[in-house]
Design an enzyme around this catalytic site. Structure first.
Site, PDB file in Angstrom:
ATOM      1  N   LYS A   1       7.582 -12.577  -3.642  1.00 35.25           N
ATOM      2  CA  LYS A   1       6.398 -11.796  -4.007  1.00 35.25           C
ATOM      3  C   LYS A   1       6.352 -11.685  -5.522  1.00 35.25           C
ATOM      4  CE  LYS A   1       3.923  -7.424  -3.360  1.00 35.25           C
ATOM      5  NZ  LYS A   1       2.631  -8.059  -3.010  1.00 35.25           N
TER       6      LYS A   1
ATOM      7  N   HIS B   1      10.502  -5.960  -2.864  1.00 32.59           N
ATOM      8  CA  HIS B   1       9.887  -6.866  -1.886  1.00 32.59           C
ATOM      9  C   HIS B   1      10.684  -8.158  -1.878  1.00 32.59           C
ATOM     10  CE1 HIS B   1       6.413  -4.216  -2.498  1.00 32.59           C
ATOM     11  NE2 HIS B   1       6.005  -4.600  -1.319  1.00 32.59           N
TER      12      HIS B   1
HETATM   13  N1  LIG Z   1      -2.705  -5.732   2.853  1.00 30.94           N
HETATM   14  C1  LIG Z   1      -1.448  -5.735   3.329  1.00 30.94           C
HETATM   15  O1  LIG Z   1      -1.033  -4.841   4.111  1.00 30.94           O
HETATM   16  C2  LIG Z   1      -0.514  -6.854   2.959  1.00 30.94           C
HETATM   17  C3  LIG Z   1       0.674  -7.045   3.659  1.00 30.94           C
HETATM   18  C4  LIG Z   1       1.463  -8.158   3.329  1.00 30.94           C
HETATM   19  C5  LIG Z   1       1.050  -9.033   2.328  1.00 30.94           C
HETATM   20  N2  LIG Z   1      -0.089  -8.758   1.664  1.00 30.94           N
HETATM   21  C6  LIG Z   1      -0.579  -9.671   0.616  1.00 30.94           C
HETATM   22  O2  LIG Z   1      -0.981 -10.882   1.258  1.00 30.94           O
HETATM   23  C7  LIG Z   1      -0.815 -11.981   0.355  1.00 30.94           C
HETATM   24  C8  LIG Z   1      -0.019 -13.067   1.029  1.00 30.94           C
HETATM   25  O3  LIG Z   1       1.290 -12.592   1.290  1.00 30.94           O
HETATM   26  P1  LIG Z   1       2.317 -13.580   2.034  1.00 30.94           P
HETATM   27  O4  LIG Z   1       3.624 -12.884   2.055  1.00 30.94           O
HETATM   28  O5  LIG Z   1       1.723 -14.072   3.295  1.00 30.94           O
HETATM   29  O6  LIG Z   1       2.380 -14.791   0.982  1.00 30.94           O
HETATM   30  P2  LIG Z   1       2.746 -16.323   1.287  1.00 30.94           P
HETATM   31  O7  LIG Z   1       2.996 -16.949  -0.043  1.00 30.94           O
HETATM   32  O8  LIG Z   1       3.746 -16.402   2.355  1.00 30.94           O
HETATM   33  O9  LIG Z   1       1.378 -16.932   1.899  1.00 30.94           O
HETATM   34  C9  LIG Z   1       0.273 -17.248   1.096  1.00 30.94           C
HETATM   35  C10 LIG Z   1      -0.334 -18.511   1.690  1.00 30.94           C
HETATM   36  O10 LIG Z   1      -1.599 -18.746   1.110  1.00 30.94           O
HETATM   37  C11 LIG Z   1      -1.763 -20.135   0.913  1.00 30.94           C
HETATM   38  N3  LIG Z   1      -2.784 -20.326  -0.119  1.00 30.94           N
HETATM   39  C12 LIG Z   1      -2.634 -20.318  -1.456  1.00 30.94           C
HETATM   40  N4  LIG Z   1      -3.840 -20.492  -2.055  1.00 30.94           N
HETATM   41  C13 LIG Z   1      -4.755 -20.585  -1.052  1.00 30.94           C
HETATM   42  C14 LIG Z   1      -6.178 -20.766  -1.010  1.00 30.94           C
HETATM   43  N5  LIG Z   1      -6.913 -20.886  -2.128  1.00 30.94           N
HETATM   44  N6  LIG Z   1      -6.792 -20.801   0.210  1.00 30.94           N
HETATM   45  C15 LIG Z   1      -6.063 -20.699   1.332  1.00 30.94           C
HETATM   46  N7  LIG Z   1      -4.719 -20.527   1.380  1.00 30.94           N
HETATM   47  C16 LIG Z   1      -4.090 -20.485   0.171  1.00 30.94           C
HETATM   48  C17 LIG Z   1      -0.386 -20.634   0.532  1.00 30.94           C
HETATM   49  O11 LIG Z   1      -0.269 -22.008   0.810  1.00 30.94           O
HETATM   50  C18 LIG Z   1       0.511 -19.766   1.419  1.00 30.94           C
HETATM   51  O12 LIG Z   1       0.768 -20.438   2.632  1.00 30.94           O
HETATM   52  C19 LIG Z   1      -0.172 -11.382  -0.908  1.00 30.94           C
HETATM   53  O13 LIG Z   1      -1.179 -11.066  -1.829  1.00 30.94           O
HETATM   54  C20 LIG Z   1       0.450 -10.085  -0.400  1.00 30.94           C
HETATM   55  O14 LIG Z   1       0.567  -9.075  -1.400  1.00 30.94           O
HETATM   56  C21 LIG Z   1      -0.883  -7.699   1.945  1.00 30.94           C
HETATM   57  O1  LIG Z   2       4.725  -8.446   1.482  1.00 32.64           O
HETATM   58  C1  LIG Z   2       3.821  -8.202   0.660  1.00 32.64           C
HETATM   59  O2  LIG Z   2       3.436  -8.982  -0.235  1.00 32.64           O
HETATM   60  C2  LIG Z   2       3.131  -6.889   0.740  1.00 32.64           C
HETATM   61  N1  LIG Z   2       2.071  -6.712  -0.007  1.00 32.64           N
HETATM   62  C3  LIG Z   2       1.269  -5.531  -0.013  1.00 32.64           C
HETATM   63  C4  LIG Z   2       1.361  -4.862  -1.385  1.00 32.64           C
HETATM   64  O3  LIG Z   2       1.315  -5.654  -2.380  1.00 32.64           O
HETATM   65  O4  LIG Z   2       1.435  -3.633  -1.461  1.00 32.64           O
HETATM   66  C5  LIG Z   2       1.591  -4.594   1.120  1.00 32.64           C
HETATM   67  C6  LIG Z   2       3.025  -4.483   1.355  1.00 32.64           C
HETATM   68  C7  LIG Z   2       3.649  -5.846   1.641  1.00 32.64           C
END
Ligand SMILES: NC(=O)c1ccc[n+]([C@@H]2O[C@H](COP(=O)([O-])OP(=O)(O)OC[C@H]3O[C@@H](n4cnc5c(N)ncnc54)[C@H](O)[C@@H]3O)[C@@H](O)[C@H]2O)c1
Ligand SMILES: O=C(O)C1=N[C@H](C(=O)O)CCC1
Length: 342
Positions: free
Chosen positions: A229, A225
């Site tokens: 991450k 990733h």
């Molecule tokens: N379910 C899925 O398909 C999927 C896909 C992508 C990412 N994710 C997950 O989503 C999360 C975020 O990923 P990302 O790439 O956007 O990360 P990122 O670091 O770009 O964004 C996270 C944001 O959250 C903010 N933040 C931190 N603490 C906070 C709080 N208490 N309240 C509100 N905002 C807060 C930060 O300032 C930051 O802007 C990770 O856990 C990632 O694994 C899940």
């Molecule tokens: O970009 C990320 O962070 C992602 N988080 C999810 C995971 O932890 O599996 C989904 C894939 C991308």
């Protein structure tokens, strides 16, 4: 872009295994990677009675467009911004408020020509009630950080706010218990990309129907990733738990995390333009005597697959709320089963 390769034939797998032994570069996908999604039609729902009544007049029913308010927490994050943009293009009402631990100039952020007011997370309990009053059908989408998952879920539950929880990590058992006990409507999934969820569902079905079918097999897992991450992929953890049900012994800390951009380009095969947003996963199984091996990969470039899936999940949850569905806690497999995909 999503590509997947599955090799089960011993000879083919042996060749892949040899190739893989020397590099993590995924083979050319068996099929051309799924290209950019075609422009999407907004998902439409229709009350059967309306559709039937209109259709009976011989006029094709045009079900009403689905639109409701959605608050993305946090719009300052990479995933939150992608979801906010996908929500606007799907015709949802993006609430011009978000929370973030990241300072933004003047406390405002522009997304799709909309000015989003950014507040510190410590203000969310004070601010959200008035937002819920102004937007009675509000659904919140959470893409924050693993450390915030449980506290944010507790707040949404305290306020009775329906949530699509996409953030990974945190205490997942506690997360589900908090939401279940609060009896609020929610979709919780570490993976919102519909096609990856379909793969995960297939793994869960296989694990459920053939427990211990792979007992004694050795499992190697690699996930790559973007360097920012920090946590181990929630998707990888979910797939690994399926292999564990299939009898494979594997410790989560055995996952090979690739976060170094040079290794990602030269070994894993991540396109340079996607270093900031990609998810390349490889699961390699070898039989005890080394004569049989399997390999599963799912490789995602960018975030649109997750953003579109999140909008589908929000629309799914909205229809469940509006219909007063008895079941309130869902995952993305439930969303896929509903079939109403845009
Ligand atoms: N379910 C899925 O398909 C999927 C896909 C992508 C990412 N994710 C997950 O989503 C999360 C975020 O990923 P990302 O790439 O956007 O990360 P990122 O670091 O770009 O964004 C996270 C944001 O959250 C903010 N933040 C931190 N603490 C906070 C709080 N208490 N309240 C509100 N905002 C807060 C930060 O300032 C930051 O802007 C990770 O856990 C990632 O694994 C899940
Ligand atoms: O970009 C990320 O962070 C992602 N988080 C999810 C995971 O932890 O599996 C989904 C894939 C991308």
């Amino acid at each position: 872009m999503l590509s997947a390769t599955i090799a089960a034939h011993p000879a083919a797998a042996a060749a892949i295994t040899l190739r893989q032994r020397h590099s993590l570069r995924p083979r050319q996908p068996l099929r051309v990677p799924i290209g950019a999604a075609a422009p999407r039609r907004r998902m439409e729902t229709a009350r059967p009675s309306v559709v039937k009544a209109v259709a009976s007049q011989g006029v094709p029913a045009v079900p009403p467009k689905l639109s409701f308010p959605i608050l993305v927490n946090s719009c300052t994050g990479k995933m939150g911004k992608a979801v906010a943009e996908a929500a606007v293009s799907a015709g949802l009402q993006l609430v011009p408020v978000s929370f973030s631990a990241t300072e933004v100039p003047d406390g405002k952020l522009k997304i799709c020509d909309r000015e989003i007011r950014i507040h510190d997370p410590s203000e969310s309990e004070k601010i959200l009630p008035s937002i819920m009053e102004e937007y009675p059908d509000l659904i919140v989408v959470d893409y924050t950080v693993p450390d915030a998952v449980n506290a944010n879920a507790e707040l949404y539950c305290k306020l009775g706010l329906p949530v699509v929880m996409g953030t990974t990590g945190g205490n997942r058992q506690l997360l589900h218990k908090t939401v279940q006990d609060a009896n609020i409507y929610a979709v919780i999934s570490p993976q919102m990309g519909k096609q990856v969820v379909a793969f995960l569902a297939a793994m869960e079905i296989m694990a459920g129907q053939f427990p211990d079918a792979f007992s004694g097999y050795k499992l190697e897992v690699m996930e790559s990733h973007q360097a920012t991450k920090l946590d181990v992929s929630g998707t990888a953890k979910a797939v690994i738990s399926c292999f564990q049900k299939l009898g494979v012994s594997f410790d989560m800390d055995e996952v090979k995390l690739v976060r170094d951009p040079e290794e990602q380009v030269n070994v894993v095969g991540v396109p340079e333009e996607h270093l900031e947003g990609h998810a390349f996963h490889m699961y390699h199984l070898t039989s005890p005597d080394g004569t049989v091996s399997f390999e599963f990969q799912h490789n995602v470039c960018g975030r649109s697959i997750y953003a579109e899936g999140t909008v589908d999940a929000a629309m799914f949850l909205y229809t469940k709320i509006q219909s007063g569905a008895g079941k309130k806690l869902y995952d993305m497999i439930d969303v896929l089963r509903e079939g109403n995909m845009r």
